[in-house]
Design a protein around this motif. Structure first.
Motif, PDB file in Angstrom:
ATOM      1  N   ALA A   1       0.760  -1.284   0.104  1.00  0.00           N
ATOM      2  CA  ALA A   1       0.047  -0.166   0.028  1.00  0.00           C
ATOM      3  C   ALA A   1       0.844   1.219   0.105  1.00  0.00           C
ATOM      4  O   ALA A   1       0.345   2.463   0.123  1.00  0.00           O
ATOM      5  CB  ALA A   1      -1.066  -0.120   1.255  1.00  0.00           C
ATOM      6  N   VAL A   2       2.302   1.116   0.076  1.00  0.00           N
ATOM      7  CA  VAL A   2       3.172   2.360   0.027  1.00  0.00           C
ATOM      8  C   VAL A   2       3.207   2.827  -1.340  1.00  0.00           C
ATOM      9  O   VAL A   2       3.760   2.025  -2.146  1.00  0.00           O
ATOM     10  CB  VAL A   2       4.608   1.889   0.849  1.00  0.00           C
ATOM     11  N   ASN A   3       2.913   3.942  -1.628  1.00  0.00           N
ATOM     12  CA  ASN A   3       3.050   4.556  -3.094  1.00  0.00           C
ATOM     13  C   ASN A   3       4.293   5.538  -3.257  1.00  0.00           C
ATOM     14  O   ASN A   3       4.990   5.654  -1.902  1.00  0.00           O
ATOM     15  CB  ASN A   3       1.968   5.128  -3.307  1.00  0.00           C
ATOM     16  N   VAL A   4       4.738   5.986  -4.153  1.00  0.00           N
ATOM     17  CA  VAL A   4       5.755   7.098  -4.370  1.00  0.00           C
ATOM     18  C   VAL A   4       5.527   8.372  -3.521  1.00  0.00           C
ATOM     19  O   VAL A   4       6.329   8.900  -2.880  1.00  0.00           O
ATOM     20  CB  VAL A   4       5.870   7.326  -5.913  1.00  0.00           C
ATOM     21  N   ALA A   5       4.245   8.766  -3.477  1.00  0.00           N
ATOM     22  CA  ALA A   5       4.012   9.938  -2.595  1.00  0.00           C
ATOM     23  C   ALA A   5       4.277   9.930  -1.252  1.00  0.00           C
ATOM     24  O   ALA A   5       4.924  10.696  -0.527  1.00  0.00           O
ATOM     25  CB  ALA A   5       2.436  10.249  -2.678  1.00  0.00           C
ATOM     26  N   MET A   6       3.919   8.546  -0.461  1.00  0.00           N
ATOM     27  CA  MET A   6       4.404   8.155   0.865  1.00  0.00           C
ATOM     28  C   MET A   6       5.806   8.346   1.000  1.00  0.00           C
ATOM     29  O   MET A   6       6.272   8.804   2.021  1.00  0.00           O
ATOM     30  CB  MET A   6       3.749   6.952   1.206  1.00  0.00           C
ATOM     31  N   VAL A   7       6.568   7.775  -0.127  1.00  0.00           N
ATOM     32  CA  VAL A   7       7.854   7.636   0.146  1.00  0.00           C
ATOM     33  C   VAL A   7       8.572   8.859   0.168  1.00  0.00           C
ATOM     34  O   VAL A   7       9.417   9.348   0.686  1.00  0.00           O
ATOM     35  CB  VAL A   7       8.587   6.737  -0.928  1.00  0.00           C
ATOM     36  N   ALA A   8       8.184   9.823  -0.801  1.00  0.00           N
ATOM     37  CA  ALA A   8       8.762  11.350  -0.961  1.00  0.00           C
ATOM     38  C   ALA A   8       8.332  11.763   0.273  1.00  0.00           C
ATOM     39  O   ALA A   8       9.042  12.708   0.639  1.00  0.00           O
ATOM     40  CB  ALA A   8       8.268  11.901  -2.293  1.00  0.00           C
ATOM     41  N   GLY A   9       6.935  11.851   0.782  1.00  0.00           N
ATOM     42  CA  GLY A   9       6.653  12.298   1.974  1.00  0.00           C
ATOM     43  C   GLY A   9       7.606  12.217   3.246  1.00  0.00           C
ATOM     44  O   GLY A   9       7.908  13.101   3.852  1.00  0.00           O
ATOM     45  N   LEU A  10       7.693  10.712   3.508  1.00  0.00           N
ATOM     46  CA  LEU A  10       8.616  10.375   4.631  1.00  0.00           C
ATOM     47  C   LEU A  10      10.183  11.087   4.207  1.00  0.00           C
ATOM     48  O   LEU A  10      10.702  11.428   5.232  1.00  0.00           O
ATOM     49  CB  LEU A  10       8.823   8.884   4.505  1.00  0.00           C
ATOM     50  N   GLY A  11      10.408  11.022   3.067  1.00  0.00           N
ATOM     51  CA  GLY A  11      11.718  11.613   2.618  1.00  0.00           C
ATOM     52  C   GLY A  11      11.886  13.092   2.867  1.00  0.00           C
ATOM     53  O   GLY A  11      13.005  13.574   3.345  1.00  0.00           O
ATOM     54  N   GLN A  12      10.619  13.928   2.846  1.00  0.00           N
ATOM     55  CA  GLN A  12      10.723  15.331   3.573  1.00  0.00           C
ATOM     56  C   GLN A  12      11.175  15.079   5.066  1.00  0.00           C
ATOM     57  O   GLN A  12      12.087  16.105   5.244  1.00  0.00           O
ATOM     58  CB  GLN A  12       9.483  15.730   3.056  1.00  0.00           C
ATOM     59  N   PHE A  13      10.705  14.324   5.632  1.00  0.00           N
ATOM     60  CA  PHE A  13      10.978  14.363   6.931  1.00  0.00           C
ATOM     61  C   PHE A  13      12.139  13.956   7.361  1.00  0.00           C
ATOM     62  O   PHE A  13      12.960  14.515   7.920  1.00  0.00           O
ATOM     63  CB  PHE A  13       9.894  13.186   7.818  1.00  0.00           C
ATOM     64  N   LEU A  14      12.785  13.108   6.573  1.00  0.00           N
ATOM     65  CA  LEU A  14      14.168  12.423   6.731  1.00  0.00           C
ATOM     66  C   LEU A  14      15.167  13.687   6.352  1.00  0.00           C
ATOM     67  O   LEU A  14      16.046  13.864   7.169  1.00  0.00           O
ATOM     68  CB  LEU A  14      14.441  11.262   5.926  1.00  0.00           C
ATOM     69  N   THR A  15      14.997  14.478   5.274  1.00  0.00           N
ATOM     70  CA  THR A  15      15.810  15.401   4.907  1.00  0.00           C
ATOM     71  C   THR A  15      15.816  16.396   6.037  1.00  0.00           C
ATOM     72  O   THR A  15      16.813  16.997   6.166  1.00  0.00           O
ATOM     73  CB  THR A  15      15.434  15.905   3.465  1.00  0.00           C
ATOM     74  N   THR A  16      14.514  16.617   6.537  1.00  0.00           N
ATOM     75  CA  THR A  16      14.569  17.758   7.690  1.00  0.00           C
ATOM     76  C   THR A  16      15.527  17.254   8.897  1.00  0.00           C
ATOM     77  O   THR A  16      16.091  18.325   9.198  1.00  0.00           O
ATOM     78  CB  THR A  16      13.178  17.843   8.124  1.00  0.00           C
ATOM     79  N   PHE A  17      15.538  16.130   9.136  1.00  0.00           N
ATOM     80  CA  PHE A  17      16.385  15.691  10.470  1.00  0.00           C
ATOM     81  C   PHE A  17      17.941  15.655   9.744  1.00  0.00           C
ATOM     82  O   PHE A  17      18.838  16.058  10.600  1.00  0.00           O
ATOM     83  CB  PHE A  17      15.924  14.453  10.681  1.00  0.00           C
ATOM     84  N   LEU A  18      18.115  15.359   8.655  1.00  0.00           N
ATOM     85  CA  LEU A  18      19.373  15.386   8.140  1.00  0.00           C
ATOM     86  C   LEU A  18      20.005  16.769   8.084  1.00  0.00           C
ATOM     87  O   LEU A  18      21.173  17.061   8.234  1.00  0.00           O
ATOM     88  CB  LEU A  18      19.645  14.613   6.684  1.00  0.00           C
ATOM     89  N   LEU A  19      19.248  17.688   7.474  1.00  0.00           N
ATOM     90  CA  LEU A  19      19.531  19.122   7.276  1.00  0.00           C
ATOM     91  C   LEU A  19      19.853  19.693   9.021  1.00  0.00           C
ATOM     92  O   LEU A  19      20.880  20.464   9.048  1.00  0.00           O
ATOM     93  CB  LEU A  19      18.630  19.863   6.517  1.00  0.00           C
ATOM     94  N   THR A  20      18.979  19.435   9.917  1.00  0.00           N
ATOM     95  CA  THR A  20      19.332  19.902  11.303  1.00  0.00           C
ATOM     96  C   THR A  20      20.421  19.379  11.619  1.00  0.00           C
ATOM     97  O   THR A  20      21.380  20.048  12.193  1.00  0.00           O
ATOM     98  CB  THR A  20      18.126  19.289  12.075  1.00  0.00           C
ATOM     99  N   TRP A  21      20.858  17.885  11.416  1.00  0.00           N
ATOM    100  CA  TRP A  21      21.987  17.613  11.968  1.00  0.00           C
ATOM    101  C   TRP A  21      23.214  18.177  11.350  1.00  0.00           C
ATOM    102  O   TRP A  21      24.331  18.467  11.897  1.00  0.00           O
ATOM    103  CB  TRP A  21      22.027  15.842  11.739  1.00  0.00           C
ATOM    104  N   ALA A  22      23.048  18.357   9.937  1.00  0.00           N
ATOM    105  CA  ALA A  22      24.145  18.914   9.240  1.00  0.00           C
ATOM    106  C   ALA A  22      24.550  20.542   9.765  1.00  0.00           C
ATOM    107  O   ALA A  22      25.685  20.859   9.784  1.00  0.00           O
ATOM    108  CB  ALA A  22      23.861  18.782   7.772  1.00  0.00           C
ATOM    109  N   TYR A  23      23.382  21.353  10.046  1.00  0.00           N
ATOM    110  CA  TYR A  23      23.702  22.471  10.242  1.00  0.00           C
ATOM    111  C   TYR A  23      24.206  22.467  11.868  1.00  0.00           C
ATOM    112  O   TYR A  23      25.181  23.394  11.914  1.00  0.00           O
ATOM    113  CB  TYR A  23      22.027  23.265  10.399  1.00  0.00           C
ATOM    114  N   ALA A  24      23.906  21.751  12.521  1.00  0.00           N
ATOM    115  CA  ALA A  24      24.293  21.377  13.893  1.00  0.00           C
ATOM    116  C   ALA A  24      25.821  21.339  14.102  1.00  0.00           C
ATOM    117  O   ALA A  24      26.698  21.910  14.502  1.00  0.00           O
ATOM    118  CB  ALA A  24      23.629  20.712  14.850  1.00  0.00           C
TER     119      ALA A  24
END
Length: 165
Positions: A114-137
């Motif tokens: 039931a997981v589609n491209v939109a769900m993967v991309a949406g979760l990717g948004q969350f992942l990149t937010t955390f990665l960007l926060t880590w990279a900034y710190a």
């Protein structure tokens, strides 16, 4: 951290504070209590140090610090990271929104069950937010924090006594 009780007859100035951002820590150097507080704080030729000139008000002191090469370098390091990172994240977000509206068939394609491209991309948004926060710190810790702390100590030394009668 060493703590001193008032019952022992010692005052608060005898309390050792290990937090470098604490105002009570003005007596410590850049590497802790073993280093003299004034090392490098008097414009002793340290590269990028804030030049020591006689100023009369806190506003003049802060303007002097803002014009200093050390402050400009900290701001430059900040901008070199933040602007490209913010632009990349904004483009990634806009690509997600545009794909969701312009290509609903692509976004609805199943990836796994039931997981589609939109769900993967949406979760990717969350992942990149955390990665960007880590990279900034990490960038701040490695490239800016020490220089900014040195500027803070220099500025506090320069403003000590300003505004007192």
């Amino acid at each position: 951290m060493e703590q001193v009780d008032k019952q022992e007859g010692l005052d608060a100035s005898a309390t050792r504070v290990d937090d470098p951002w604490s105002d009570a820590d003005l007596g410590h150097g850049a590497f802790g209590p073993g280093e003299p507080a004034a090392a490098g704080a008097s414009g002793d030729g340290r590269p990028g140090a804030v030049p020591r000139q006689r100023v009369h008000s806190a506003a003049e002191i802060y303007l002097e610090v803002q014009r200093s090469p050390a402050f400009q370098e900290v701001r430059s390091r900040y901008r070199r990271f933040v602007f490209p990172a913010a632009l990349a994240f904004l483009l990634w977000y806009l690509a997600y929104v545009v794909a969701a509206t312009a290509a609903p068939g692509l976004m609805a394609r199943p990836v796994a069950g039931a997981v589609n491209v939109a769900m993967v991309a949406g979760l990717g948004q969350f992942l990149t937010t955390f990665l960007l926060t880590w990279a900034y710190a990490r960038h701040a810790r490695l490239r800016r924090d020490h220089a900014a702390l040195e500027l803070r100590w220099d500025t506090q030394e320069m403003t000590r006594g300003v505004g007192r009668s």
